[in-house]
Design an enzyme around this catalytic site. Structure first.
Site, mmCIF file in Angstrom:
data_model
loop_
_atom_site.group_PDB
_atom_site.id
_atom_site.type_symbol
_atom_site.label_atom_id
_atom_site.label_comp_id
_atom_site.label_asym_id
_atom_site.label_seq_id
_atom_site.Cartn_x
_atom_site.Cartn_y
_atom_site.Cartn_z
ATOM 1 N N HIS A 171 8.318 4.881 20.573
ATOM 2 C CA HIS A 171 7.132 4.234 21.135
ATOM 3 C C HIS A 171 7.261 3.740 22.578
ATOM 4 C CE1 HIS A 171 5.821 4.603 17.078
ATOM 5 N NE2 HIS A 171 6.578 3.624 16.629
ATOM 6 N N GLU A 216 0.826 -1.204 0.000
ATOM 7 C CA GLU A 216 0.000 0.000 0.000
ATOM 8 C C GLU A 216 0.862 1.257 0.000
ATOM 9 O OE1 GLU A 216 -4.132 -1.610 1.902
ATOM 10 O OE2 GLU A 216 -2.681 -0.795 3.323
ATOM 11 N N CYS A 239 1.309 -2.738 15.285
ATOM 12 C CA CYS A 239 1.324 -2.415 13.855
ATOM 13 C C CYS A 239 0.598 -3.487 13.051
ATOM 14 C CB CYS A 239 2.762 -2.278 13.370
ATOM 15 S SG CYS A 239 2.888 -1.878 11.612
ATOM 16 N N CYS A 241 6.311 -7.186 6.970
ATOM 17 C CA CYS A 241 7.415 -6.717 7.811
ATOM 18 C C CYS A 241 7.789 -7.822 8.786
ATOM 19 C CB CYS A 241 7.021 -5.456 8.580
ATOM 20 S SG CYS A 241 8.392 -4.740 9.539
ATOM 21 N N SER A 244 11.058 5.281 15.071
ATOM 22 C CA SER A 244 9.845 4.784 15.729
ATOM 23 C C SER A 244 10.204 4.358 17.141
ATOM 24 C CB SER A 244 9.275 3.603 14.934
ATOM 25 O OG SER A 244 8.863 4.031 13.656
ATOM 26 N N CYS A 267 6.281 -5.374 15.342
ATOM 27 C CA CYS A 267 5.948 -4.417 16.400
ATOM 28 C C CYS A 267 4.513 -4.683 16.866
ATOM 29 C CB CYS A 267 6.098 -2.992 15.896
ATOM 30 S SG CYS A 267 7.822 -2.560 15.516
ATOM 31 N N CYS A 282 -1.643 5.892 10.022
ATOM 32 C CA CYS A 282 -0.391 5.306 10.504
ATOM 33 C C CYS A 282 -0.659 4.013 11.268
ATOM 34 C CB CYS A 282 0.312 6.313 11.414
ATOM 35 S SG CYS A 282 1.901 5.753 12.011
ATOM 36 N N GLU A 309 10.192 -2.318 7.098
ATOM 37 C CA GLU A 309 11.293 -1.593 7.750
ATOM 38 C C GLU A 309 12.291 -1.213 6.660
ATOM 39 O OE1 GLU A 309 14.134 0.195 9.265
ATOM 40 O OE2 GLU A 309 12.693 -0.357 10.842
ATOM 41 N N ASN A 317 -4.155 3.989 15.903
ATOM 42 C CA ASN A 317 -5.232 3.712 14.966
ATOM 43 C C ASN A 317 -5.614 2.243 15.070
ATOM 44 O OD1 ASN A 317 -5.417 6.358 13.619
ATOM 45 N ND2 ASN A 317 -3.314 5.904 13.008
ATOM 46 N N CYS A 332 3.540 8.497 1.184
ATOM 47 C CA CYS A 332 4.061 7.495 2.119
ATOM 48 C C CYS A 332 4.276 6.197 1.347
ATOM 49 C CB CYS A 332 3.059 7.289 3.258
ATOM 50 S SG CYS A 332 3.587 6.085 4.492
#
Length: 376
Positions: free
Chosen positions: A233, A93, A120, A113, A231, A117, A351, A178, A308, A106
């Site tokens: 977090h 995407e 995600c 990935c 990132s 995480c 995100c 990543e 999100n 983006c």
């Protein structure tokens, strides 16, 4: 039968070398580079200042082939998301975010990935492969063409508006994957973004986001320093080990040292730290105070990201007043802090929501399904 070479896979030095192998001079490679990227041209016959004999040769041995869009979604706020076919039942995407004074694209760097995480959506679906340089830069190539066509077709477009600045002024490597785990292909694409024969973006307007692969941060500083976003977090190693597992290999002390080294050559005089706000997990006052101490020696700004939600994530978004209080502690400590406005969440373009379609080599999705069946 020979497979045609996709010229989108080359930066200018690579294309010059490939043309040299055909017995062609460097200026021919630069001509084709400009047609491909500046003009968005994929038809060699339209490259009118290139010799006819070379055009005929290129048609036999080369192609200009970006990923193929299979779905095009537009959010109520104007955010546009494309699902792009990258072969073998994999799709990634790409998201365009229009704003008053800029347009940000983006871009994804991997099909899935491997870093997993905790919060995600991309990571939850597993990993298949790295994208090629052509598949990465092809997202910018395609978006420029599609957005340009849409703009030029708009019924209310004034004639003198067509050349009023770039449609895409900023690129962020913050999509699926990543970026620094696909280092060579990402750097080839970055060089095209920066090259005046291609897109001519400034280093300040191209951002690579990483979860913290320390050796690759150092390589990026040496080979192609663009703006860097990390990132983060979490404010301590114990929490980050759980949320961002790569921290178990490169803990916060090493990551902060790498950020300091990066600033020696960075186009901006600060590192951006991205921090997703998870209700009751990493959003308390104590976490904010720990962050102040953690980044004491690293010039930086914080971008707080309201979480999100996605199915089975296990997390909730921090309340707005909690985010404001958290931001206030950072701001009172003299740290520039912004809260990202959620864009495109009605088309799952916000995100952390990018999921695409991945034939998972890690079998993570299978294991997750099995564990959920056991719990039930």
């Amino acid at each position: 039968m020979n497979i045609p070479v996709n010229l989108l896979d080359f930066d200018v030095d690579g294309l010059v070398a490939w043309f040299a192998g055909l017995g062609e001079k460097p200026f021919r490679a630069r001509q084709v580079m400009r047609w491909m990227h500046r003009e968005g041209c994929s038809d060699f016959d339209q490259m009118t200042d290139v010799a006819k004999s070379l055009r005929a040769k290129l048609k036999d041995i080369a192609v200009i082939r970006p990923p193929v869009p299979v779905r095009d979604s537009v959010s109520s706020d104007g955010t546009r998301k494309w699902l792009l076919d990258v072969g073998n039942a994999n799709a990634v995407e790409t998201v365009f975010i229009p704003e008053t004074n800029r347009g940000t694209l983006c871009i994804s760097s991997q099909a899935g990935c491997a870093l997993d995480c905790a919060f995600c959506s991309t990571g939850k679906q597993g990993f298949n492969r790295n994208l090629t340089a052509g598949e990465i830069i092809g997202q910018l190539w395609l978006a420029n063409n599609l957005l340009g066509a849409a703009r030029d077709a708009a019924a209310d477009l004034e004639a003198d508006e067509k050349d009023n600045g770039r449609i895409i002024s900023n690129v962020v490597m913050m999509g699926m994957g990543e970026p620094l785990a696909n280092f060579d292909n990402v750097v080839t694409a970055l060089r095209l973004m920066l090259d005046d024969h291609a897109y001519g973006l400034s280093r300040r307007r191209v951002t690579v986001s990483t979860s913290g692969i320390v050796p690759a941060i150092d390589r990026l500083r040496d080979e192609c320093p663009v703006a860097l976003a990390v990132s983060l977090h979490a404010s301590n190693d114990a929490l980050r080990d759980r949320l961002v597992p790569i921290n178990q290999k490169y803990p916060l002390r090493e990551l902060m040292a790498a950020c300091q080294r990066y600033l020696d050559r960075a186009p901006r005089d600060f590192i951006t730290f991205e921090y997703v706000m998870l209700d009751g997990v990493n959003d308390q006052d104590v976490h904010a105070r720990e962050l102040v101490a953690l980044v004491r020696d690293v010039p930086c700004k914080f971008n707080l990201i309201p979480f999100n939600p996605f199915p089975n994530s296990g997390f909730l978004r921090s309340p707005a007043d909690r985010i404001r209080r958290f931001a206030g502690i950072l701001i009172d400590a003299g740290i520039v802090t912004t809260t990202r406005k959620t864009r495109g969440d009605d088309v799952d373009a916000a995100c952390g929501q990018l999921a695409g379609q991945v034939q998972d080599k890690t079998r993570r999705t299978v294991r997750l399904k099995q564990s959920m069946e056991i719990r039930s």
